[in-house]
Design an enzyme around this catalytic site. Structure first.
Site, PDB file in Angstrom:
ATOM      1  N   ALA A 112     -69.863 -11.572   0.270  1.00  0.00           N
ATOM      2  CA  ALA A 112     -68.697 -11.484  -0.607  1.00  0.00           C
ATOM      3  C   ALA A 112     -68.998 -11.543  -2.104  1.00  0.00           C
ATOM      4  O   ALA A 112     -68.283 -10.937  -2.906  1.00  0.00           O
ATOM      5  CB  ALA A 112     -67.710 -12.595  -0.258  1.00  0.00           C
TER       6      ALA A 112
ATOM      7  N   PRO B 181     -70.372 -10.979  -5.871  1.00  0.00           N
ATOM      8  CA  PRO B 181     -69.735 -11.907  -6.817  1.00  0.00           C
ATOM      9  C   PRO B 181     -68.217 -12.020  -6.722  1.00  0.00           C
ATOM     10  O   PRO B 181     -67.626 -12.826  -7.427  1.00  0.00           O
ATOM     11  CB  PRO B 181     -70.131 -11.332  -8.185  1.00  0.00           C
ATOM     12  CG  PRO B 181     -70.277  -9.870  -7.937  1.00  0.00           C
ATOM     13  CD  PRO B 181     -70.837  -9.740  -6.550  1.00  0.00           C
ATOM     14  N   GLY B 182     -67.538 -11.207  -5.887  1.00  0.00           N
ATOM     15  CA  GLY B 182     -66.135 -11.488  -5.626  1.00  0.00           C
ATOM     16  C   GLY B 182     -65.144 -10.373  -5.884  1.00  0.00           C
ATOM     17  O   GLY B 182     -63.951 -10.550  -5.635  1.00  0.00           O
ATOM     18  N   GLY B 183     -65.582  -9.215  -6.384  1.00  0.00           N
ATOM     19  CA  GLY B 183     -64.642  -8.142  -6.687  1.00  0.00           C
ATOM     20  C   GLY B 183     -63.892  -7.648  -5.463  1.00  0.00           C
ATOM     21  O   GLY B 183     -62.664  -7.484  -5.488  1.00  0.00           O
ATOM     22  N   LYS B 184     -64.613  -7.414  -4.364  1.00  0.00           N
ATOM     23  CA  LYS B 184     -63.966  -6.914  -3.150  1.00  0.00           C
ATOM     24  C   LYS B 184     -63.100  -7.999  -2.507  1.00  0.00           C
ATOM     25  O   LYS B 184     -62.045  -7.715  -1.947  1.00  0.00           O
ATOM     26  CB  LYS B 184     -65.020  -6.387  -2.166  1.00  0.00           C
ATOM     27  CG  LYS B 184     -65.767  -5.160  -2.688  1.00  0.00           C
ATOM     28  CD  LYS B 184     -66.801  -4.678  -1.689  1.00  0.00           C
ATOM     29  CE  LYS B 184     -67.581  -3.484  -2.246  1.00  0.00           C
ATOM     30  NZ  LYS B 184     -68.462  -3.865  -3.368  1.00  0.00           N
TER      31      LYS B 184
ATOM     32  N   ASP C 180     -71.307 -15.746   1.431  1.00  0.00           N
ATOM     33  CA  ASP C 180     -72.481 -15.154   0.792  1.00  0.00           C
ATOM     34  C   ASP C 180     -73.626 -16.145   0.903  1.00  0.00           C
ATOM     35  O   ASP C 180     -73.455 -17.344   0.659  1.00  0.00           O
ATOM     36  CB  ASP C 180     -72.218 -14.805  -0.670  1.00  0.00           C
ATOM     37  CG  ASP C 180     -73.223 -13.798  -1.197  1.00  0.00           C
ATOM     38  OD1 ASP C 180     -72.903 -12.595  -1.211  1.00  0.00           O
ATOM     39  OD2 ASP C 180     -74.336 -14.210  -1.577  1.00  0.00           O
TER      40      ASP C 180
ATOM     41  N   ASP D  71     -76.142 -17.834   6.108  1.00  0.00           N
ATOM     42  CA  ASP D  71     -76.877 -16.589   6.275  1.00  0.00           C
ATOM     43  C   ASP D  71     -75.992 -15.692   7.138  1.00  0.00           C
ATOM     44  O   ASP D  71     -75.698 -16.029   8.292  1.00  0.00           O
ATOM     45  CB  ASP D  71     -78.220 -16.860   6.964  1.00  0.00           C
ATOM     46  CG  ASP D  71     -79.098 -15.608   7.048  1.00  0.00           C
ATOM     47  OD1 ASP D  71     -78.546 -14.488   7.145  1.00  0.00           O
ATOM     48  OD2 ASP D  71     -80.330 -15.756   7.038  1.00  0.00           O
TER      49      ASP D  71
ATOM     50  N   ASP E 274     -70.552  -5.504   3.262  1.00  0.00           N
ATOM     51  CA  ASP E 274     -71.033  -4.830   2.051  1.00  0.00           C
ATOM     52  C   ASP E 274     -72.413  -5.407   1.749  1.00  0.00           C
ATOM     53  O   ASP E 274     -72.539  -6.407   1.048  1.00  0.00           O
ATOM     54  CB  ASP E 274     -70.053  -5.060   0.896  1.00  0.00           C
ATOM     55  CG  ASP E 274     -70.448  -4.301  -0.347  1.00  0.00           C
ATOM     56  OD1 ASP E 274     -70.493  -3.068  -0.291  1.00  0.00           O
ATOM     57  OD2 ASP E 274     -70.730  -4.951  -1.371  1.00  0.00           O
TER      58      ASP E 274
ATOM     59  N   CYS F  79     -74.166   0.217  -2.089  1.00  0.00           N
ATOM     60  CA  CYS F  79     -74.086   0.950  -3.363  1.00  0.00           C
ATOM     61  C   CYS F  79     -75.406   1.678  -3.579  1.00  0.00           C
ATOM     62  O   CYS F  79     -76.023   1.610  -4.637  1.00  0.00           O
ATOM     63  CB  CYS F  79     -73.719   0.045  -4.529  1.00  0.00           C
ATOM     64  SG  CYS F  79     -74.541  -1.538  -4.555  1.00  0.00           S
TER      65      CYS F  79
END
Length: 311
Positions: free
Chosen positions: A173, A175-178, A195, A226, A244, A299
């Site tokens: 998750a 740094p938190g944008g999604k 995370d 983990d 992600d 990405c």
């Protein structure tokens, strides 16, 4: 000169991309390469929890548009065009059958607009416009009015198609944008944001406290397991799972020396990425209920990290 690497990591990354992506993308690679090396453009994800009704008008005056609603309008037009074209191509009974097939196809494969929440709004400037968004501002309760993120990062959230009351897992998750975007739907019955990195999890906490009121934060559980072991924690639990995964992060690798995975000391780590990604994807599948939906995203343009992992 004595401490800097002889060949910068960014140059190694770009050489690797030129070698592999030129084969994978062919004639598309030069334009993709140019995009990769251009200055990064951000989207402004509106914060539905903030008292900021003036922000859309402010952004529209700057010539920014909500790309989510634009996609909805474009796909509505495309679906109507397909049905109309089918009607024009047939005649008599054949035309009726073709029209019915077109309509059935449209119903069975709904466009993006049918599978995303209209609550998510993300403003971007037009192609070629490199205007920068102003920094986010707090409302009267201290919640910031929008979150700046790469607009493409919103696509996995839209594809996840969260429905009211869904239990959702964001396996990687930070740094938190999604995670924030998932909360903007207003549909998460419970959201588990995990995370493995404790330092990155702290950044996730900061995002939640800056953008989300306490009563909504209470529906979010933040953990630092983990992700590969998640099924041992809460297996078969979630309606929607977002995986992600860590990847070569191509833009960062081509542009930034700091924390670059193409550094010679991280060669083994980079080579093991597809195996790590596969293990995370498998853990995400095991975390899901039967009949649940999962989105796997990176990405990176690398087929080894995308198609091959899914296959």
């Amino acid at each position: 000169a004595t401490t800097a690497p002889r060949i910068p990591s960014t140059r190694l990354a770009l050489h690797h991309f030129d070698t592999s992506y030129s084969l994978h993308l062919g004639a598309l690679w030069p334009s993709v390469r140019a995009g990769l090396l251009c200055e990064q453009k951000y989207g402004a994800l509106l914060n539905n929890f903030a008292a900021a009704d003036h922000v859309p008008q402010e952004l529209e005056l700057l010539n920014a548009t909500d790309f989510v609603s634009e996609a909805q309008q474009w796909q509505r037009g495309a679906a109507v065009g397909e049905v109309a074209r089918g009607c024009q191509e047939g005649s008599g009974e054949g035309r009726t059958v073709m029209q019915a097939e077109m309509m059935t196809q449209a119903e069975m494969s709904p466009p993006l607009c049918a599978s995303i929440s209209s609550k998510i709004k993300c403003y971007t400037f037009p192609r070629g416009d490199i205007t920068r968004f102003r920094p986010a501002r707090p409302d009267s309760l201290g919640l910031l009015d929008y979150y700046l993120m790469d607009a493409a990062s919103l696509l996995p959230v839209l594809a996840l198609n969260v429905q009211p009351g869904d239990f959702v897992l964001d396996l990687c998750a930070a740094p938190g944008g999604k995670t924030l975007a998932l909360l903007q739907t207003g549909f998460c019955g419970h959201l588990a944001a995990n995370d493995v990195s404790i330092s990155r999890t702290k950044r996730l906490y900061e995002v939640l406290h800056s953008y989300v009121p306490k009563e909504v934060r209470d529906t979010v559980s933040v953990t630092s397991y983990d992700g590969r072991d998640w099924d041992q924690v809460k297996g078969g639990t979630f309606h929607k799972v977002l995986v992600d995964v860590p990847c070569t992060t191509d833009r960062h690798s081509a542009m930034e020396e700091h924390n670059n995975i193409f550094h010679k000391r991280r060669t083994k780590e980079r080579q093991m990425l597809p195996m790590l990604q596969l293990e995370l994807l498998m853990a995400g599948i095991l975390a899901a209920k039967p009949g649940a939906e999962l989105v796997y995203s990176t990405c990176s343009l690398s087929p080894l990290q995308n198609e091959c992992v899914v296959e």
